[in-house]
Each structure stands twice: as C-alpha cells, then as structure tokens.
Design an enzyme around this catalytic site. Structure first.
Site, mmCIF file in Angstrom:
data_model
loop_
_atom_site.group_PDB
_atom_site.id
_atom_site.type_symbol
_atom_site.label_atom_id
_atom_site.label_comp_id
_atom_site.label_asym_id
_atom_site.label_seq_id
_atom_site.Cartn_x
_atom_site.Cartn_y
_atom_site.Cartn_z
ATOM 1 N N GLY A 78 38.527 37.532 39.281
ATOM 2 C CA GLY A 78 37.611 38.377 38.510
ATOM 3 C C GLY A 78 38.299 39.073 37.351
ATOM 4 N N THR A 79 39.504 39.560 37.583
ATOM 5 C CA THR A 79 40.230 40.279 36.531
ATOM 6 C C THR A 79 40.481 39.356 35.337
ATOM 7 O OG1 THR A 79 41.279 41.670 38.195
ATOM 8 C CG2 THR A 79 42.356 41.564 36.040
ATOM 9 N N ASN A 104 31.145 48.400 41.765
ATOM 10 C CA ASN A 104 31.894 48.129 42.998
ATOM 11 C C ASN A 104 32.007 49.342 43.911
ATOM 12 O OD1 ASN A 104 33.434 48.487 40.448
ATOM 13 N ND2 ASN A 104 35.120 48.906 41.852
ATOM 14 N N SER A 125 34.239 36.162 41.216
ATOM 15 C CA SER A 125 35.506 36.066 41.936
ATOM 16 C C SER A 125 35.264 35.537 43.346
ATOM 17 C CB SER A 125 36.133 37.459 42.002
ATOM 18 O OG SER A 125 37.280 37.433 42.808
ATOM 19 N N THR A 134 47.635 24.234 35.306
ATOM 20 C CA THR A 134 47.206 23.305 36.357
ATOM 21 C C THR A 134 46.197 23.984 37.269
ATOM 22 O OG1 THR A 134 49.341 22.217 36.267
ATOM 23 C CG2 THR A 134 48.066 21.892 38.290
ATOM 24 N N CYS A 185 42.125 49.002 44.266
ATOM 25 C CA CYS A 185 43.313 49.056 43.406
ATOM 26 C C CYS A 185 43.620 50.477 42.962
ATOM 27 C CB CYS A 185 43.131 48.148 42.194
ATOM 28 S SG CYS A 185 41.526 48.296 41.453
HETATM 29 N N1 PLP Z 1 35.286 43.470 38.837
HETATM 30 C C1 PLP Z 1 34.766 44.106 39.899
HETATM 31 C C2 PLP Z 1 33.437 44.774 39.782
HETATM 32 C C3 PLP Z 1 35.462 44.137 41.108
HETATM 33 O O1 PLP Z 1 34.946 44.778 42.160
HETATM 34 C C4 PLP Z 1 36.723 43.503 41.182
HETATM 35 C C5 PLP Z 1 37.520 43.576 42.424
HETATM 36 O O2 PLP Z 1 37.524 44.563 43.112
HETATM 37 C C6 PLP Z 1 37.202 42.845 40.048
HETATM 38 C C7 PLP Z 1 36.468 42.854 38.902
HETATM 39 C C8 PLP Z 1 38.516 42.131 40.072
HETATM 40 O O3 PLP Z 1 38.401 40.911 40.725
HETATM 41 P P1 PLP Z 1 39.717 40.171 41.303
HETATM 42 O O4 PLP Z 1 40.153 40.967 42.488
HETATM 43 O O5 PLP Z 1 39.239 38.797 41.668
HETATM 44 O O6 PLP Z 1 40.699 40.141 40.200
#
Ligand code: PLP
Length: 413
Positions: free
Chosen positions: A71-72, A151, A199, A237, A325
């Site tokens: 996701g990031t 989130n 993600s 890859t 995080c």
């Molecule tokens: N965006 C949101 C809303 C999330 O909740 C998260 C993860 O907590 C992310 C992005 C980041 O995703 P990833 O952990 O796959 O990098």
C-alpha cells in the site's frame, strides 16, 4: 491463556487458501516472470491470472493494474507518478488531514520540492465534506488524493461525490483504498477514481505486495526505473508468490464480501455496545453509520492508550492505539487531532478491528478482560482523578459518584 486478535486493520491473518495457492511458487514454480523459457512462462501465467483476479474485484481491466510492494508503495507511486508526469510550472495537490502517513508524508516530500498542498480538514465525524474539497481546488490543481476508509476510525469517505468534482474540474483523482478493498464493494468506475491503491495483507493475503490501478490516459511517471516490468510502470522482478497470493485473496474477497461484512459488523456492534455500557466514560470516535464493518475506535477517559494496549496484551487481547506504524510515538494520532480531540482524549483512544476469522469467543474474551483492566489503570492514574473532577463540574458531583461509577461497572448496570 486464550488470546483474541482484534487488530485486523493493522494486518490480517493469511487465508489458508491463499497459503496453498502461493506454495508451488516458492518451490517448483520458481521461474522469473520475464524469462522466455517454460519456468518463466509458468510464472508469467500465474502473475497474469492474479492480475485478472484483482481487476475483477475492483471493476478494472487487468492491464490497468500495476503490482507493487504494498500500500505504501502504491500511494507513493500514484502521487509522485502523476505530479511528476504533469508538465506545468505550478502544481497543487489536494488531500486531507486524516490520510495515512503513506499519503501525508508523500505530500510533505512534494512540498519540499515546490508543490503546494492543501490538507482539507474534516469534522468531528471523521468524514470529509466534498464541498470543502471543491473549495480547495485551484487552477493549478493536478491531483486530489482522498482515502476511501480511514484506517483508525473506519470512516468511509464520499468518494463518488469527490470523483464527480474531480471530473468537472478536470483534476486527477487518487484514492488509498487499502482499508476498503476486500471489506466493502469497490468499483473504480462507480467511485470515479483515476488511481487506486490496495494492499494484500489487509485482505488475508501476504505482506509486502499490493497493486495500483491506473485509469488509461492518466499521466504517470514510474517511481522505480530498471527493467521493462509491469509495462514500464514499475521496474523490478515480480514477486510471483506474493502476487499469486494477492490474486487468490482478491478472488476469495469477492466470494466472501457480503457474508463477511454482515458477520463482522454484528461482532463489532456487539463488542462496541457491551464495552460502552460496561466501561464508564468510554466514548466512540468517528461516524457510527458511515464506516467499514470491522472497525471501532473508542476513547477511555483518564487512561493512557499505550499503557492500555500493553496491559490488554498481557491479558491476551491484541489491539492498537491507531496506526500500527505510529505505535510508540509520543505524538497522539493526527487523525484524532484532525477530528478535534484534545491531546489527552486522543492519547486515550484504542482501535479494535475485526475480520473474517474473528469469533464470538474473541468478543467474549476481550469483554471479559477490558472493564477490569480499565478500572485498574484508572485507579493508578493521576489523569483519571482529573477526569473525575471534570465530571464533577459537569454533573454537579456528589462525593459518592466515583464509587457509584465503579459499582455500576462491577454489576454491569
Ligand atoms: N494506507 C492505509 C490506509 C493503511 O491502513 C496502510 C497500512 O496500515 C497503508 C496505506 C500502508 O500499506 P502497507 O502496509 O501495505 O504498506
């Protein structure tokens, strides 16, 4: 000790079916999806099948999807990708104050490179008002980035309306749908988005893999340069087992979507109602209606959230103070600050999140532990005395009020 995992928004367990689907790609089917030989072609076929599975879940065409490292990366790639590709002297990005750091810190990095950014505020409900997004637009606005569900609160944002606004003003529109894909129906055309991040590990797939949807015609510069992977949109890859896992997870999500949503919402609601009635001075954060099925965020007046999470963990209940995080950070959640919570309120908030494998027993286990832990922490906390004196002025305090509160807690009335 019985353990209850109530932190599905941080990550979900891998679905056993996903594990089975990935297995061959760690062992016999280890080819590089770019290789021309038999091994490579098997890997490529598996990647393309996964692309179809993910595309189906979000109403996209397979070629419109780019696999990423999660996701990031999808968020970074979307925002840097569009802002980097648009050739204009002045560039403006509109986002919100409640985005995940993957979007917020990307926006800040762009500010340092001369892009101007507007962070649209949200009200106490944790839902963005589309008219505020419209008001933030300027002639040099290139992109709007608004998350689908938050989130920490689970609140769902009015993307359809924001999508219409974006189209009317000919501005590109990205959404971080990491917390909705696999939980509620997501359709890229229905939402009117040009880019969408997802993600795998939030929908019972593996960690470290995700995807970015890019609508054809959207200007996009890749974040990573190297080989011609992913149609020149993401070099490197392909993580074949991870991508296969994401594909299988997407297929399962499509099959389970409605059943999961109903069951998970019922569990969350029972948990929430019991908790709010059994712990005094506990209150819900964010909109009650407009939210994803599995999330609840609750403030416990007079309790320090990090300490609460640790105390609950010692009793077998896993939850969090918000974004995983940001655990351990001194600053309270930017999301709770954005919805107007005072620092102490924000610090006293806990997110509980449920999912496909949550059970009634998990709810019972957590409910058996929570009121007692809250009571003990409050008894030890100087902040709690502050909360009581706050109560005192608010409800013309009687000397017996504290013991009454505790008695209520003991009898569950
Ligand atoms: N965006 C949101 C809303 C999330 O909740 C998260 C993860 O907590 C992310 C992005 C980041 O995703 P990833 O952990 O796959 O990098």
């Amino acid at each position: 000790m019985r353990r209850a995992y109530l932190d599905y928004n941080a990550t979900t367990p891998l679905a056993p079916e996903v594990f089975e689907a990935m297995k061959p790609h760690w062992l016999g089917d280890y080819g590089n999806a770019s290789s021309v030989h038999w091994y490579g072609q098997r890997a490529k076929a598996a990647v393309e099948q996964a692309r179809e599975q993910v595309a189906r879940l979000i109403g996209a065409q397979p070629a419109q999807l780019v696999f990423t490292g999660g996701g990031t990366e999808s968020d970074n790639a979307a925002i840097f990708g569009v802002l980097g590709a648009v050739k204009s002297a002045a560039k403006h990005l509109v986002t919100t104050a409640i985005e995940h750091h993957a979007v917020l810190f990307t926006a800040r990095a762009l500010e340092q490179r001369g892009v101007s950014v507007t962070y649209v505020r949200v009200g106490s409900s944790g839902v963005v008002d589309p008219t505020d997004v419209a008001r933030a637009l300027r002639p040099d606005t290139v992109l709007i980035s608004v998350m689908h569900a938050n989130n920490e609160l689970g609140t769902i944002q009015p993307l359809e309306e924001i999508g219409r606004i974006a189209r009317e003003h000919k501005v590109y529109f990205h959404t971080d749908a990491v917390q909705t894909v696999g939980k509620i129906a997501v359709d890229v055309d229905g939402l009117g988005v040009d880019l969408l991040s997802l993600s795998a590990h939030k929908l019972y797939g593996p960690k470290g893999v995700g995807a970015l949807y890019i609508r054809p015609g959207t200007p996009f510069h890749p974040l990573l340069y190297g080989g011609h992977h992913e149609r020149d949109r993401r070099a490197g890859t392909e993580n074949v087992p991870g991508i296969v896992g994401l594909g299988k997870a997407a297929e399962l999500a499509g099959e389970h979507l409605e059943g999961d949503a109903l069951r998970v919402a019922a569990l969350r609601n029972r948990f929430e109602e019991s908790l709010l009635s059994s712990v005094p001075l506990a209150s819900l954060n964010g909109d009650v209606q407009q939210r994803v099925p599995g999330t609840t965020n609750i403030s416990f007046e007079g309790i320090e959230g990090e300490g609460f999470v640790i105390a609950l963990d010692l009793r077998g209940v896993a939850c969090s103070t918000g974004a995983a995080c940001s655990s351990g950070s001194i600053e309270p959640s930017h999301v709770l600050a954005a919805i107007g919570k005072r620092k102490e309120q924000a610090r006293s908030s806990i997110r509980f999140s449920f999912g496909r494998y949550s059970t009634e027993e998990d709810v019972d286990c957590a409910l058996a532990v929570l009121p007692g832990v809250a009571r003990r922490l409050r008894a030890m906390s100087p902040n709690w005395k502050g909360a009581v004196s706050h109560q005192r002025s608010a409800i013309s305090y009687q000397p017996s009020a504290v013991s009454e509160l505790y008695a209520k807690e003991e009898t569950g009335k």
